[in-house]
Design a protein around this motif. Structure first.
Motif, PDB file in Angstrom:
ATOM      1  N   THR A  36     -24.459 -27.575 -26.629  1.00 50.24           N
ATOM      2  CA  THR A  36     -23.266 -28.405 -26.667  1.00 50.24           C
ATOM      3  C   THR A  36     -22.671 -28.504 -25.270  1.00 50.24           C
ATOM      4  N   LEU A  37     -21.828 -29.480 -25.101  1.00 54.08           N
ATOM      5  CA  LEU A  37     -21.061 -29.624 -23.868  1.00 54.08           C
ATOM      6  C   LEU A  37     -19.611 -29.286 -24.162  1.00 54.08           C
ATOM      7  N   MET A  38     -19.032 -28.471 -23.308  1.00 53.05           N
ATOM      8  CA  MET A  38     -17.612 -28.152 -23.386  1.00 53.05           C
ATOM      9  C   MET A  38     -16.999 -28.675 -22.092  1.00 53.05           C
ATOM     10  N   GLN A  39     -16.448 -29.881 -22.177  1.00 51.44           N
ATOM     11  CA  GLN A  39     -16.017 -30.639 -21.010  1.00 51.44           C
ATOM     12  C   GLN A  39     -17.212 -30.812 -20.091  1.00 51.44           C
ATOM     13  N   GLU A  40     -17.199 -30.274 -18.871  1.00 57.15           N
ATOM     14  CA  GLU A  40     -18.355 -30.463 -17.985  1.00 57.15           C
ATOM     15  C   GLU A  40     -19.332 -29.285 -18.015  1.00 57.15           C
ATOM     16  N   TYR A  41     -19.127 -28.353 -18.947  1.00 54.20           N
ATOM     17  CA  TYR A  41     -19.986 -27.169 -19.026  1.00 54.20           C
ATOM     18  C   TYR A  41     -21.015 -27.282 -20.152  1.00 54.20           C
ATOM     19  N   PHE A  42     -22.239 -26.911 -19.818  1.00 50.78           N
ATOM     20  CA  PHE A  42     -23.357 -26.924 -20.743  1.00 50.78           C
ATOM     21  C   PHE A  42     -23.526 -25.528 -21.323  1.00 50.78           C
ATOM     22  N   THR A  43     -23.692 -25.425 -22.640  1.00 51.55           N
ATOM     23  CA  THR A  43     -23.967 -24.152 -23.288  1.00 51.55           C
ATOM     24  C   THR A  43     -25.144 -24.337 -24.240  1.00 51.55           C
ATOM     25  N   MET A  44     -26.040 -23.367 -24.247  1.00 51.45           N
ATOM     26  CA  MET A  44     -27.190 -23.449 -25.137  1.00 51.45           C
ATOM     27  C   MET A  44     -27.556 -22.049 -25.611  1.00 51.45           C
ATOM     28  N   ILE A  45     -27.920 -21.962 -26.881  1.00 48.60           N
ATOM     29  CA  ILE A  45     -28.453 -20.732 -27.457  1.00 48.60           C
ATOM     30  C   ILE A  45     -29.783 -21.089 -28.102  1.00 48.60           C
ATOM     31  N   MET A  46     -30.794 -20.282 -27.810  1.00 52.92           N
ATOM     32  CA  MET A  46     -32.125 -20.503 -28.377  1.00 52.92           C
ATOM     33  C   MET A  46     -32.587 -19.225 -29.075  1.00 52.92           C
ATOM     34  N   LEU A  47     -33.224 -19.386 -30.223  1.00 58.88           N
ATOM     35  CA  LEU A  47     -33.923 -18.290 -30.871  1.00 58.88           C
ATOM     36  C   LEU A  47     -35.391 -18.505 -30.547  1.00 58.88           C
ATOM     37  N   VAL A  48     -36.027 -17.520 -29.919  1.00 60.46           N
ATOM     38  CA  VAL A  48     -37.416 -17.669 -29.511  1.00 60.46           C
ATOM     39  C   VAL A  48     -38.273 -16.560 -30.112  1.00 60.46           C
ATOM     40  N   ASP A  49     -39.543 -16.883 -30.316  1.00 62.10           N
ATOM     41  CA  ASP A  49     -40.523 -15.931 -30.843  1.00 62.10           C
ATOM     42  C   ASP A  49     -41.422 -15.495 -29.697  1.00 62.10           C
TER      43      ASP A  49
END
Length: 89
Positions: A36-49
């Protein structure tokens, strides 16, 4: 084994691609992703195997951190068990 990858920083083109390329290079499967974007900040969460990973956890951690520095974001990875225990109420 599964892990949680977090990415935080100022938004720019190609962040998801840069992280996905590292995962592909090291045989890590992306199971789930939320960004998601929070104003000009990018945030990401990934679940990886990591079960088919071609490098050990410490090497992957270093590679992700180094790529993050190159593109100007903070990339961290934690074992899922550690992440789950830290976020239990």
């Amino acid at each position: 084994m599964k892990a949680i990858v977090t990415v935080l920083g100022k938004d720019k083109v190609g962040i998801i691609a840069d992280v996905a390329i590292i995962m592909k290079e090291f045989g890590v499967n992306i199971c789930d992703i939320s960004q998601t974007l929070m104003q000009e900040y990018f945030t990401m969460i990934m679940l990886v195997d990591l079960s088919a990973a071609t490098v050990d956890f410490a090497t992957l951690q270093k590679e992700l951190a180094a790529r993050g520095m190159e593109i100007g974001v903070d990339i961290r990875i934690q074992h899922q068990d550690l992440f789950d225990s830290m976020h239990k109420i």
